[in-house]
Design a protein around this motif. Sequence first.
Motif: not given
Length: 100
Positions: A37-56
């Motif tokens: 995750m440091v070198a490559t990053g984080v996927c949209v799904k994980q960001v959406a889940d953490k924010l509690g919102m849709t992937q869109s």
Amino acid sequence: MATVDVLKTLASEPRLHILQWMKQPSRHFTQQDGIDMVATGVCVKQVADKLGMTQSTASQYLAMLLQADLLIAERIGKYTYYRRNEAAIARFVEAMNREL
């Protein structure tokens, strides 16, 4: 991007949180199979889940941060991973120091 445009992008609590979380991704996101995750990053799904919102919606926030050059996107297979653009963030901080 102009400093004022970056500030407008950061004027959203969720977008600011994304940048903060990505500073230490292994602390804020679940480990992904075979992805540094440091070198490559984080996927949209994980960001959406953490924010509690849709992937869109999360994708829109990530796109705005990408357009402001605060993130770097990397496509691997069918997924896009995002990480901080530390060089651009440092330039923005320097510009803020000069302007304020």
